[in-house]
Design a protein around this motif. Structure first.
Motif: not given
Ligand code: SF4
Length: 378
Positions: A323-325, A328, A338, A340-341, A345, A352, A355, A362
């Motif tokens: 997770c890049e929260c 960000i 990210c 996972l975006f 996620c 995270g 989101m 996100c």
């Molecule tokens: S997309 Fe999800 S996992 Fe990725 S930075 Fe945003 S909240 Fe975290």
């Protein structure tokens, strides 16, 4: 201008966009941070970034209360419900933020914790009155906007002698977070981004006023324009920032004059000062430990402090590695950076905190399809 529609007028927005494009100097980049999640939401929802020239870039800041709450604080709230058997009351978004061990407040509820969503702290007071034999804890999060109601509730509980009510206080402060982004060596180590100015928060500033930002303008030579949450407010603020940068000045300007004054709301400030005092250190997701950046309950109201009452210790817990929260929230990365975006996620399955809330960068990008626009353009 009296009605909200007038702050969403497309023709006016395009007029301001033309002025920004005409005044932003080619060959110069303008990096502005919108501190507040409400502005991030508005920028995504109304496509404000699409109206800006390529050399004017908006960078998301850490002003989403749910996003900056570190895992260790959610763990404390879960502990109150599962280990201490308290009725834990909090706002809806907080329930879905991932915590340690694959838990969240929602999942802790599935394990038997009495965890309730409330719309206001007064709901938690009502629950405490209705259940005099149970401990009831309000999990208080948020910036200066949500702090005064918590102060009122603690005073009310004290006046009523409500012995089963307490507050897990995680209220945080805007100016120290801005300072941390501008100068903290820890944040520099984690990675930060060069900034030419800030859009100052709307609701927070109705409470604290515009005066606290004067320090950043004077000491760090960074222009600040306080703006409302409508698209025309944001566009106008960007134009005002471009003009300050071009003129080589750094001032605090107030675009949101319909609600914000230089002094703010003195009554709310006095209430907060009566009940709360500064914490020496508080961990923020993405910024690490920031000195004097949060509030704790004063000794006079210690009986209503859940940390003292349940002898809670704070243990920091790492975020999900993918997770890049954190990056960000410092403005270093964008949601699309990210992996996972939009895959693992999404708002339905948040990995995270960014989101979870509609103010999270996100969630705002995902909800308003900003990622799809970019895919189309690519
Ligand atoms: S997309 Fe999800 S996992 Fe990725 S930075 Fe945003 S909240 Fe975290």
């Amino acid at each position: 201008m009296k009605y909200v529609d007038e702050f969403r007028d497309a023709a006016l927005a395009q007029g301001i966009a033309r002025a920004i494009a005409a005044e932003a100097r080619p060959g110069r980049r303008y990096n502005f941070m919108e501190f507040c999640g409400g502005h991030t939401h508005a920028i995504s929802r109304y496509g404000v970034a699409d109206l800006l020239p390529e050399n004017v870039r908006m960078i998301h800041g850490p002003g989403c209360p749910v996003c900056v709450l570190p895992i260790g604080r959610i763990d404390q709230a879960i502990q109150l419900a599962l280990r201490h058997g308290a009725i834990l009351c909090t706002y809806a978004d907080t329930l879905r933020v991932p915590a340690s061990g694959g838990l969240s407040l929602m999942r802790a509820r599935a394990r038997g914790g009495d965890i309730r969503m409330v719309y206001a702290v007064s709901d938690a007071l009502a629950i405490a009155r209705a259940h005099p034999h149970k401990e009831v804890v309000f999990f208080a999060i948020g910036f200066e906007t949500t702090t005064p109601p918590t102060a009122v509730a603690i005073r009310q509980a004290c006046a009523e002698g409500l012995a089963n009510f307490s507050v897990l206080c995680c209220h945080v402060l805007t100016p120290p977070a801005i300072m941390s982004i501008l100068e903290s060596p820890e944040v520099r180590e984690l990675g930060s981004v060069p900034l030419d100015g800030f859009i100052g928060p709307a609701h927070v500033s109705t409470v604290i006023g515009s005066r606290p930002y004067e320090f950043f303008a004077e000491e760090y030579r960074k222009p600040v324009v306080i703006a409302g949450f409508e698209p025309l407010d944001v566009m106008q603020a960007i134009l005002m920032l471009v003009r300050q940068v071009n003129a080589g000045v750094a001032r605090v300007e107030n675009e949101f004059t319909r609600a914000v004054t230089r002094e703010g709301n003195a009554k709310a400030q006095a209430l907060v000062a009566e009940v709360f005092e500064l914490r020496k250190r508080f961990e923020w997701r993405g910024l690490g430990e920031v000195p004097y950046s949060a509030l704790q309950i004063r000794a006079e109201y210690a009986a209503f402090d859940a940390e003292r009452r349940f002898d809670l210790d704070y243990t920091a817990a790492p975020d999900n590695k993918a997770c890049e929260c954190g990056a960000i929230l410092r403005g270093v990365k964008r949601p699309l950076d990210c992996k996972l975006f939009g895959t693992a996620c999404t708002p339905e399955t948040p990995m995270g905190a960014c989101m979870v809330s509609s103010e999270g960068a996100c969630a705002a990008h995902y909800t308003y399809g900003r990622h799809k626009d970019i895919e189309v353009v690519a």
